[in-house]
Each structure stands twice: as structure tokens, then as C-alpha cells.
Design a protein around this motif. Structure first.
Motif, mmCIF file in Angstrom:
data_model
loop_
_atom_site.group_PDB
_atom_site.id
_atom_site.type_symbol
_atom_site.label_atom_id
_atom_site.label_comp_id
_atom_site.label_asym_id
_atom_site.label_seq_id
_atom_site.Cartn_x
_atom_site.Cartn_y
_atom_site.Cartn_z
ATOM 1 N N SER A 131 0.729 -1.064 -0.086
ATOM 2 C CA SER A 131 0.078 0.152 0.171
ATOM 3 C C SER A 131 0.808 1.146 -0.019
ATOM 4 C CB SER A 131 -0.984 0.078 1.215
ATOM 5 O OG SER A 131 -1.689 1.053 1.185
ATOM 6 N N LEU A 132 1.802 1.283 0.841
ATOM 7 C CA LEU A 132 2.812 2.447 0.713
ATOM 8 C C LEU A 132 3.520 2.595 -0.634
ATOM 9 C CD1 LEU A 132 4.314 4.647 2.254
ATOM 10 C CD2 LEU A 132 6.058 2.790 3.095
ATOM 11 N N HIS A 133 3.939 1.503 -1.104
ATOM 12 C CA HIS A 133 4.551 1.576 -2.559
ATOM 13 C C HIS A 133 3.582 2.382 -3.569
ATOM 14 C CE1 HIS A 133 7.577 0.488 -5.521
ATOM 15 N NE2 HIS A 133 6.504 -0.026 -6.337
ATOM 16 N N ARG A 134 2.310 1.813 -3.562
ATOM 17 C CA ARG A 134 1.330 2.571 -4.611
ATOM 18 C C ARG A 134 1.360 3.884 -4.211
ATOM 19 N NH1 ARG A 134 -1.130 -2.637 -3.413
ATOM 20 N NH2 ARG A 134 -2.471 -1.530 -2.070
ATOM 21 N N MET A 135 1.170 4.323 -2.852
ATOM 22 C CA MET A 135 0.888 5.501 -2.636
ATOM 23 C C MET A 135 1.960 6.431 -2.883
ATOM 24 S SD MET A 135 -0.762 5.179 1.261
ATOM 25 C CE MET A 135 -0.815 6.719 1.459
ATOM 26 N N LEU A 136 3.232 6.037 -2.890
ATOM 27 C CA LEU A 136 4.371 6.703 -3.224
ATOM 28 C C LEU A 136 4.604 6.813 -4.729
ATOM 29 C CD1 LEU A 136 7.145 5.138 -0.872
ATOM 30 C CD2 LEU A 136 6.140 7.553 -0.804
ATOM 31 N N GLU A 181 13.605 5.986 -3.145
ATOM 32 C CA GLU A 181 13.907 7.225 -3.946
ATOM 33 C C GLU A 181 12.615 7.917 -4.153
ATOM 34 O OE1 GLU A 181 14.894 5.096 -7.635
ATOM 35 O OE2 GLU A 181 17.108 4.779 -7.191
ATOM 36 N N MET A 182 11.388 7.190 -4.144
ATOM 37 C CA MET A 182 10.323 7.718 -4.225
ATOM 38 C C MET A 182 9.750 8.639 -2.969
ATOM 39 S SD MET A 182 7.713 5.102 -6.391
ATOM 40 C CE MET A 182 7.869 3.799 -5.207
ATOM 41 N N LEU A 183 10.444 7.919 -1.830
ATOM 42 C CA LEU A 183 10.059 8.679 -0.773
ATOM 43 C C LEU A 183 10.829 10.116 -0.559
ATOM 44 C CD1 LEU A 183 8.611 8.523 2.258
ATOM 45 C CD2 LEU A 183 10.639 7.498 3.048
ATOM 46 N N GLU A 184 12.083 10.008 -1.300
ATOM 47 C CA GLU A 184 12.660 11.536 -1.173
ATOM 48 C C GLU A 184 12.301 12.650 -2.051
ATOM 49 O OE1 GLU A 184 16.677 10.583 -3.116
ATOM 50 O OE2 GLU A 184 17.413 9.466 -1.322
ATOM 51 N N VAL A 185 11.359 12.093 -3.203
ATOM 52 C CA VAL A 185 10.451 13.071 -3.579
ATOM 53 C C VAL A 185 9.502 13.593 -3.105
ATOM 54 C CG1 VAL A 185 8.853 13.189 -5.873
ATOM 55 C CG2 VAL A 185 11.291 11.748 -6.142
ATOM 56 N N VAL A 186 8.691 12.646 -2.192
ATOM 57 C CA VAL A 186 7.806 13.259 -1.416
ATOM 58 C C VAL A 186 8.074 13.988 -0.275
ATOM 59 C CG1 VAL A 186 5.945 12.270 0.104
ATOM 60 C CG2 VAL A 186 6.318 11.246 -1.666
ATOM 61 N N MET A 187 9.422 13.858 0.341
ATOM 62 C CA MET A 187 9.865 14.702 1.226
ATOM 63 C C MET A 187 10.322 16.087 0.594
ATOM 64 S SD MET A 187 9.276 13.085 3.940
ATOM 65 C CE MET A 187 9.976 14.176 5.203
ATOM 66 N N CYS A 218 4.303 10.499 -6.706
ATOM 67 C CA CYS A 218 5.507 10.926 -7.491
ATOM 68 C C CYS A 218 5.056 10.987 -9.024
ATOM 69 C CB CYS A 218 6.576 9.900 -7.648
ATOM 70 S SG CYS A 218 7.337 9.580 -5.939
ATOM 71 N N GLU A 219 4.363 10.253 -9.648
ATOM 72 C CA GLU A 219 3.922 10.438 -10.998
ATOM 73 C C GLU A 219 3.049 11.748 -11.184
ATOM 74 O OE1 GLU A 219 1.540 6.849 -11.986
ATOM 75 O OE2 GLU A 219 3.361 5.737 -12.245
ATOM 76 N N GLN A 220 2.234 12.227 -10.295
ATOM 77 C CA GLN A 220 1.256 13.378 -10.297
ATOM 78 C C GLN A 220 2.354 14.400 -9.992
ATOM 79 O OE1 GLN A 220 -2.018 13.132 -7.593
ATOM 80 N NE2 GLN A 220 -2.907 11.405 -8.644
#
Length: 599
Positions: A381-386, A406-412, A390-392
Motif C-alpha cells: 500500500s505504501l509503495h502504491r501511494m508513493l 527514491e520515491m520517498l525522497e520526492v515526497v519529502m 510521484c507520478e502526479q
């Protein structure tokens, strides 16, 4: 060959002062009087019945040290007559009785020597508290009376104790010396005459009987000297009131004609009679000078124990149902519940837990507080949310191999920008979405930690079960240790433990010391002392022979050990060879080796 009773033999006196001493002598005296009334020609039948009883009794007794006779004597040679076999049985009985009496004397002598070497306080304690209740009352009165009238009451008590012990030690040492000399002379004579008894028994038997008669006469003279020396200054009333008088064979011609069967029977019966007299005499003498019995030594403890047991019995009776009380029933019920609870908590449940861990845990590892599937769902679930965030945010397609980090860095990064205007971005921006993603990440971390903790607990469940079973384990170990000590009988020389081995090795040391002492006396020309030491050497060999037989048979070494002990007892054997044999005993044979912990 008619054996008449001695002229000076009379019924024992029955004065009150010596009734306790003479009771053991009545059986011997009455038997002598009855035997003197039976005609000699008919004594053969009586002798056969008597010898049959004695042979049966001798077989049931403990085995004594072997006689110094040829190995094929008396049963393996076709030339051995029934008279020779009877003489052999008599010799075995003499050896066994003399060694038994020596053992009783030595035990009492060791006791008195240990008490004499103690401190003055220990001697005073013995005089007051270890001689029975009557002596306790008398000595206490004397001590109090002398304490009030004199200043040296304690000194007087110690002197009385020393005199009490030294008098008994002197008498016991003289008895031991006389018996040891008798034993040594008999052993040497048998060693000299062994081959003649085997080859020409008709001629050797009368000569041997004459030698035994002479040895009994010498022993009578030794005991008479003891009476003459000690009768006047003995502190023990009635100890020397009845001297020992043996019956004697008539003068014989050893080179003359052979003895008839009737004469041999009478001679053998006379030897038996003298042996019975000796045993009765020693039972009185040693009984007067022996160490106190265990009941006498520890009468204070036994009295306190009896009083305590009586008080406990009265207390138990008051709480029993006989007096209308239910306390004992309640205590039994509580003890039963406590025992069952202990067994369930520290024995049954830990063992069941260990069994469960060994057979079921590895097959049911997926069950627990936190399962792996739940953690995997949270991670997906966390992977899909990230990925969606990131795509949006980047308006680009995210590769399938992109990691959550990597995706969490984009979120932060976007989260930090949104925090510049938190109120505006909370309503119109992506700040709320970023917070929810971080909550999901925190949930995943918590579930992962719980899963690891659950695995650690599962891996240590068997350790916890073993820890719970430790009290029952130590209790069982203590009970097994006590049972092992009782079965091995480690406190005695016949046992199989370390203490028994030490006792057997000390006996070998004692034998070695007496061999060297015997040689020293021979070189100094002190034949009488050497004879005494040789008799004590035979006694020490008999003790070692008796205690080492069972462990040596267990280890398969008995035949060799027995042969070495017989070699040590040969009078003509070289001293250097005997010392070599003693070294072999303690270095080669497993039954006499020290334990591995002491090597």
C-alpha cells in the motif's frame, strides 16, 4: 587321650559385682562339665555332630585371609583324609576368630587413642556427656562438689579422663600384642608344615596338634602375666577376677605310633573347647575395655530427640481429628495442592512447552502477534501511494524498478516546499497527502519491528521453558546424588567411590609400614617385637583382603590381587620383593588406583 577338666576349674562366682561379666562364660563352663561326663569311647559320635555343625557355621562366616598352605590343600588331593579336612576347618576357625577379636580390639584402641589425643575440654566432655546418664549424674555431682571445695576441679576431671583412657589403652594393647604373637606363631608354623601336611598327614597331624596346644599354653601364660601386672592397679572393678585356663593335651611321642581316630577326635574337640574359652574370655575382657556403644556415646542427642519427638507427637495429637481438629487435614490438603502446583508449573508445563517447541513451532511459524502477510500488505500500500504521488508531482512515468526510498525522497522534497505556506497548502496543496504517506511509512516500520520481536520471542520460547524447569531439575539432581552416594557406599572401604579408594590405599600404606618395621626389628635382634608386628601385618592383610575383594572382582583383577596379598604374608619372602609388591598394588590395579580427579 581322655581330656579331664582342670582341677582348678570351678563355677563362676555370682556376686552382684561381676554378674554382668560372667554370664558369657556360663555356656562354656556348662558345656565343659557335660562333656566331661560323656565316656571317651562314645565321644566320636558327639564329635562328628559337633564338627558337622562347626563346618556348616564356618561356611556361613565371612571369608578370612587364606592359610599359608599349598594351593591344592585340602580338597584337591586324593591323599587328604577326613581328619586332615577337619584340622583344616579348625585352623580356619582359629584364624577367623583371632582376626575377628583383633579387629574388635583395634577398633576400641583407635577410639581411645583418638579421645586421648583430644584437648582437655574434649576429654572433660567425654567424661560427663559420652558415658551414659549414670556417669553424667555422678561426674556432674563430683565436678560441682570439687568446684565448691577446690579451684582445680577441671584439672582433676581431665586427669581422671586421662587415667580412664590410658588404663583401657594399656590393657587393649597387651591383648592385641598377645593375640598378634599367637597369630604370627601359628602362621609361621603352618608355613613350615604345609608340605608335610600334604605329603604325610598321618605323621604331621599329631605334631601340628601339639604345636597348637603349645601356642594356647603360651597365650595362657601371656594372659596370666597380664593379670599379675594389672590386677593390683586397675581402675576397672572385676576386670581380672577370672584368669583364663586352657585344657591341655597329654604328652605325646611325635615319632611314635599313629593316633587313633578316637584320639584325633578328642584332640580336635579340645582345640575347639580352648577356642571357645578364648572367645568367651576376650568377650569379657574387651567388653570391659571397649569403646562405648553408639547409644551410650550419643545418649544426649537421642534423649533430646526423644523429648522433641514426644513434644511433636503431643502437638500433632492436639491438631489431629482425634481431638476434633481439622488442622492436619487442611495442612495435608494445602501441601497436596502446593505439590501439584509445583509439579505443574516447574515440571509438566515446561516439558510440554519444550515438546511443543521441538515438534510444532517450526511447522506453525507463520502464526503470531504480527504476521508476515500483514506487513507485506502495508508495504504494498505504501509503495502504491508513493508511486501515485510521484507520478502526479513530476508528471512522468515512474520506472517499475524504482525503490521506495527514491520515491520517498520526492515526497519529502515536495513536503518541505508545502510547509512554506502550511495553511494554504493544507487546504489546496499536497501537504495533507504527504502527511498521510508518512503515517503509512511509520505504520510499516512499527509492524516490521513487531514482526522481528515476535520472531525473537518464538526463537527463545524453548529457553524460557528450560528456565522454568530448572528448580525441578536441581531437585532431581540432588536426590540422584544422594541415591548414588547411598548405593556406592562411599564412606566405607568396600565401596566404589573416592573415599573408599582412599581407605584401601591407606591400608596398603599401613601394610608397607609394618613390613619395614618388621625388617627393622629383625635386624636389631628384637624377635619378640618382630613377631608381634608380623601378626599385625597378617591382620592388616586380612582387612585389605576383605575390603578389596568385591571391587577387584568387579574389575576382573581379583586373582592377581589375591596372589599378591598372599605373597606379602609369606614369612620367608624377601622384604625388597614385598615392597615391590606394595608399589604394584597402588600403581597397577584399578581397584586401588586414586580417582581421576586426584591423579
Amino acid at each position: 587321650m581322655d581330656s579331664q577338666p582342670p582341677a582348678n576349674e570351678s563355677p563362676p562366682s555370682t556376686t552382684p559385682s561381676n554378674i554382668g561379666e560372667i554370664v558369657p562364660l556360663y555356656s562354656s563352663y556348662l558345656w565343659n562339665r557335660v562333656a566331661s561326663l560323656i565316656p571317651t569311647s562314645n565321644s566320636i559320635i558327639l564329635g562328628k555332630f559337633s564338627n558337622l555343625f562347626r563346618q556348616t557355621f564356618t561356611k556361613s562366616r565371612r571369608v578370612s585371609f587364606p592359610l599359608p598352605l599349598p594351593s591344592e590343600f585340602p580338597c584337591s588331593s586324593p591323599n587328604i583324609s577326613s581328619d586332615t579336612s577337619r584340622i583344616y576347618a579348625v585352623l580356619e576357625e582359629i584364624m577367623a576368630d583371632v582376626l575377628s577379636n583383633l579387629h574388635d580390639i583395634q577398633k576400641s584402641l583407635d577410639f581411645w587413642q583418638s579421645r586421648a589425643e583430644g584437648s582437655n575440654a574434649r576429654k572433660a566432655y567425654f567424661m560427663i556427656f559420652e558415658r551414659g546418664p549414670v556417669a553424667f549424674v555422678n561426674e556432674s555431682k563430683n565436678f560441682v562438689r570439687k568446684s565448691l571445695s577446690e579451684d582445680s576441679a577441671m584439672q582433676h576431671l581431665c586427669q581422671s579422663s586421662s587415667s580412664h583412657m590410658s588404663d583401657r589403652m594399656r590393657v587393649l594393647m597387651e591383648l592385641r600384642s598377645s593375640l598378634a604373637s599367637f597369630l604370627a606363631q601359628l602362621y609361621v608354623e603352618l608355613d613350615k608344615r604345609g608340605e608335610d601336611l600334604l605329603k604325610n598327614p598321618e605323621k604331621s597331624l599329631p605334631s601340628l596338634l601339639a604345636v597348637i596346644n603349645r601356642l594356647f599354653s603360651n597365650l595362657e601364660g601371656s594372659f596370666s602375666h597380664l593379670h599379675a601386672v594389672r590386677e593390683s592397679d586397675s581402675s576397672i572393678d572385676g576386670s581380672y577376677s577370672m584368669p583364663l585356663v586352657f585344657d591341655r593335651l597329654p604328652e605325646i611321642n611325635e615319632e611314635g605310633s599313629q593316633w587313633t581316630d578316637c584320639e584325633l577326635t578328642d584332640a580336635i574337640n579340645l582345640v575347639h573347647k580352648n577356642l571357645e574359652k578364648l572367645n568367651s574370655y576376650l568377650s569379657v575382657m574387651v567388653g570391659k575395655h571397649r569403646k562405648p556403644r553408639r547409644m551410650t556415646l550419643y545418649w544426649v542427642r537421642y534423649t533430646c530427640g526423644a523429648v522433641g519427638l514426644s513434644v511433636f507427637s503431643i502437638w500433632l495429637l492436639r491438631h489431629s481429628s482425634l481431638m476434633g481438629s481439622s488442622d492436619i487435614d487442611n495442612w495435608i490438603h494445602d501441601a497436596k495442592e502446593a505439590t501439584m502446583s509445583f509439579f505443574s508449573d516447574h515440571v509438566e508445563q515446561p516439558l510440554l512447552a519444550i515438546r511443543y517447541e521441538l515438534f510444532d513451532t517450526f511447522r506453525k511459524r507463520h502464526k503470531g502477534v504480527m504476521e508476515t502477510e500483514e506487513v507485506q500488505l502495508t508495504q504494498d500500500s505504501l509503495h502504491r501511494m508513493l508511486r501515485n504521488f510521484c507520478e502526479q508531482d513530476t508528471r512522468e512515468k515512474i520506472p517499475n524498478n524504482a525503490s521506495d526510498q527514491e520515491m520517498l525522497e520526492v515526497v519529502m522534497n515536495r513536503y518541505e516546499k508545502e510547509l512554506v505556506h502550511p495553511i494554504h497548502n493544507l487546504l489546496n496543496g499536497e501537504l495533507a497527502r504527504g502527511l498521510l504517506i508518512q503515517v503509512q511509512k511509520l505504520k510499516l516500520d512499527i509492524e516490521t519491528a513487531m514482526l522481528e520481536l515476535d520472531q525473537i520471542l518464538r526463537a527463545n520460547e524453548i529457553n524460557f521453558a528450560i528456565l522454568a524447569a530448572l528448580p525441578a531439575f536441581f531437585l532431581s539432581l540432588g536426590m540422584l546424588t544422594l541415591l548414588r552416594t547411598w548405593l556406592k557406599q562411599d564412606s566405607r572401604a568396600q565401596g566404589r567411590g573416592r573415599i573408599a579408594r582412599i581407605h584401601r590405599r591407606l591400608l596398603v600404606v599401613e601394610i608397607e609400614k609394618r613390613i619395614m618395621q618388621y625388617q627393622s626389628y629383625i635386624e636389631q635382634g628384637r624377635d619378640k617385637d618382630a613377631e608381634n608386628v608380623f601378626g599385625l601385618l597378617i591382620y592388616s592383610l586380612e582387612r585389605l583382603y576383605r575390603v578389596v575383594e568385591k571391587p577387584a572382582r568387579t574389575s576382573g583383577e581379583w586373582d592377581l590381587v589375591k596372589q599378591d596379598l598372599i605373597e606379602l604374608g609369606k614369612p620367608q619372602q624377601q622384604t625388597s620383593y614385598k615392597l615391590t609388591v606394595t608399589q604394584r598394588l597402588v600403581k597397577v590395579y584399578d581397584c586401588l588406583l586414586p580417582t581421576l580427579q586426584r591423579q
